[in-house]
Motif scaffolding. Structure first.
Motif, PDB file in Angstrom:
ATOM      1  N   GLU A  44       8.606  -2.157   3.034  1.00 59.51           N
ATOM      2  CA  GLU A  44       7.301  -1.526   3.027  1.00 59.51           C
ATOM      3  C   GLU A  44       6.283  -3.282   3.045  1.00 59.51           C
ATOM      4  N   SER A  87       5.832   1.869   6.207  1.00 60.81           N
ATOM      5  CA  SER A  87       4.687   1.833   5.116  1.00 60.81           C
ATOM      6  C   SER A  87       3.290   0.584   4.399  1.00 60.81           C
ATOM      7  N   ASP A  92       0.688  10.507   7.067  1.00 62.57           N
ATOM      8  CA  ASP A  92       1.217  10.940   5.459  1.00 62.57           C
ATOM      9  C   ASP A  92       0.595  10.135   4.222  1.00 62.57           C
ATOM     10  N   GLU A 112       1.819   9.271   1.401  1.00 61.84           N
ATOM     11  CA  GLU A 112       3.341   9.259   1.248  1.00 61.84           C
ATOM     12  C   GLU A 112       3.376   7.621   1.023  1.00 61.84           C
ATOM     13  N   GLN A 113       3.004   7.597   2.861  1.00 63.80           N
ATOM     14  CA  GLN A 113       2.659   5.835   3.355  1.00 63.80           C
ATOM     15  C   GLN A 113       2.297   5.370   2.959  1.00 63.80           C
ATOM     16  N   THR A 122       0.921   3.156  -1.209  1.00 63.70           N
ATOM     17  CA  THR A 122       0.929   3.126  -1.923  1.00 63.70           C
ATOM     18  C   THR A 122      -0.220   1.838  -2.631  1.00 63.70           C
ATOM     19  N   LYS A 178      -2.808  10.753  -6.842  1.00 67.70           N
ATOM     20  CA  LYS A 178      -0.599  11.179  -7.076  1.00 67.70           C
ATOM     21  C   LYS A 178      -1.300  12.460  -6.580  1.00 67.70           C
ATOM     22  N   GLY A 228      -1.734  12.250  -3.128  1.00 65.81           N
ATOM     23  CA  GLY A 228       0.025  12.303  -2.184  1.00 65.81           C
ATOM     24  C   GLY A 228       0.619  11.032  -1.991  1.00 65.81           C
ATOM     25  N   CYS A 229      -0.241  10.220  -2.492  1.00 65.03           N
ATOM     26  CA  CYS A 229      -0.139   8.498  -2.089  1.00 65.03           C
ATOM     27  C   CYS A 229       0.898   8.430  -3.386  1.00 65.03           C
ATOM     28  N   GLN A 230       1.288   7.125  -3.110  1.00 62.04           N
ATOM     29  CA  GLN A 230       1.808   6.845  -4.268  1.00 62.04           C
ATOM     30  C   GLN A 230       1.074   5.167  -5.082  1.00 62.04           C
ATOM     31  N   ASP A 255       4.126   5.040 -10.109  1.00 62.26           N
ATOM     32  CA  ASP A 255       5.532   5.182  -9.199  1.00 62.26           C
ATOM     33  C   ASP A 255       6.805   3.808  -9.408  1.00 62.26           C
TER      34      ASP A 255
END
Length: 375
Positions: A150, A206, A235, A237-238, A240, A263, A266-268, A290
């Motif tokens: 990342e 990411s 996406d 998820e990429q 944070t 969340k 879909g994010c961290q 996370d």
């Protein structure tokens, strides 16, 4: 803001001038009024908002305001000076507890410090308006195999003379003078747009994006993130998002709701500077984060300080017991990296592993050798 604007318009005289100054800030120019009556008017505005309730989906919300007032007289040299005086008075009202009105006083003992901040605030406004901030990227590597997992996007102010100013130099003024939400939005927009461009070019990296401690209060931030993700087809998820531990603890309920919302997208989420509030781990059961970024003050001297070694091990063990990923900040030596590997810390970042850079190298190649020296 539309409803607030309408309400304000209905409570000023026809001869007065009302303007939205930016964000949640409004300016009212009252004609033919002295210091006593201007404070009476300010208090009337404050009391009006104190009684007002905003309704949304059947829920009622209180609205309060902080007011700064300044009198324009023969000693006032310019419109900018008058605005600066009112701005300083407003921030004194905030500093003294908010939801109050304050009249500018040249003898205010905090004036000098605030005037210095105003210089930074003007520069921040200029940088935002001219899109002159920049992002640099620092790698976050896997302690296990040395590969970049990342990049943390970090904000920088680049002055006309080429001087680089870190966030610590301008963020306090941005927060103090009501610019912090604009700064957060700038970072989010630039980082997501750049990440989407990298993905379109086939570089599946990411990003970790820092947010201010006031991000919870910005009603426009989550819709902006959703809109950008939809627009770029990135996406989530990429991504944070990071907020400091102290900011999250200070506003635990708002932080929990904000993190849940991210969340759901879909994010961290990562809790930055973890360990700076080491008095208790209890709140971690309620924060759905996370990742925990172990505060760099425990990592910088890790190789030579047994107490820091014990603290890092304890934080790592508790974090893993709660199902969190750990990231050590400010890794400055091969010895520290080796200890982190022994302790089972998941990821690490610091100048020893990679300094913040303008560009991002192709992902996937090892960033470090086995012993932690740059490859």
């Amino acid at each position: 803001m539309i409803e607030i604007s309408t309400l304000l318009s209905s409570h000023v005289r026809e001869s007065d001038l009302l303007a939205r100054f930016g964000g949640d800030e409004f300016t009212v120019l009252l004609y033919d009024i002295d210091a006593v009556r201007v404070m009476q008017a300010a208090e009337n505005f404050r009391a009006f908002f104190d009684r007002y309730k905003f309704y949304d989906s059947g829920n009622a919300f209180n609205v309060t305001c902080s007011i700064g007032a300044a009198v324009i007289d023969s000693d006032t040299r310019s419109a900018d000076e008058a605005m600066a005086h009112a701005d300083l008075a407003c921030n004194m009202a905030k500093a003294h507890g908010r939801n109050r009105a304050n009249l500018y006083d040249p003898a205010d003992r905090d004036k000098a410090g605030m005037a210095e901040d105003m210089g930074w605030a003007a520069r921040v406004r200029d940088m935002l308006e001219q899109d002159r901030f920049k992002l640099v990227y620092q790698p976050i590597i896997s302690v296990h195999d040395g590969r970049v997992r990342e990049y943390e996007a970090l904000m920088r102010m680049v002055c006309d003379d080429g001087q680089i100013i870190l966030p610590g130099g301008f963020m306090p003024a941005a927060e103090r003078f009501g610019l912090i939400h604009s700064v957060d939005r700038w970072v989010v927009k630039k980082a997501i747009t750049h990440l989407a461009e990298l993905h379109s070019a086939g570089h599946k990296v990411s990003f970790a994006i820092n947010l201010s401690g006031r991000a919870f209060e910005d009603a426009e931030l989550l819709p902006l993130i959703r809109a950008l993700l939809k627009e770029t087809n990135l996406d989530p998820e990429q991504l944070t998002f990071e907020i400091t531990e102290t900011a999250a603890i200070a506003n635990l309920n708002a932080a929990t709701k904000f993190i849940h919302a991210l969340k759901d997208i879909g994010c961290q989420f990562a809790l930055d500077d973890f360990g700076s509030g080491f008095c208790s781990f209890t709140y971690l059961k309620h924060l759905p984060v996370d990742k925990l970024k172990i505060d760099g003050s425990f990592v910088q001297s890790l190789a030579t300080t047994p107490v820091d070694q014990a603290m890092v091990q304890s934080m790592n063990q508790v974090a893993h017991a709660l199902g969190k990923v750990t990231i050590a900040e400010y890794v400055e030596s091969a010895q520290s990296l080796e200890l982190l590997r022994e302790y089972g810390v998941d990821f690490a970042q610091g100048n020893f592993l990679g300094t913040p850079q303008d560009t991002i190298p192709l992902p996937g190649r090892p960033a470090l050798s086995v012993v932690g020296r740059p490859a």
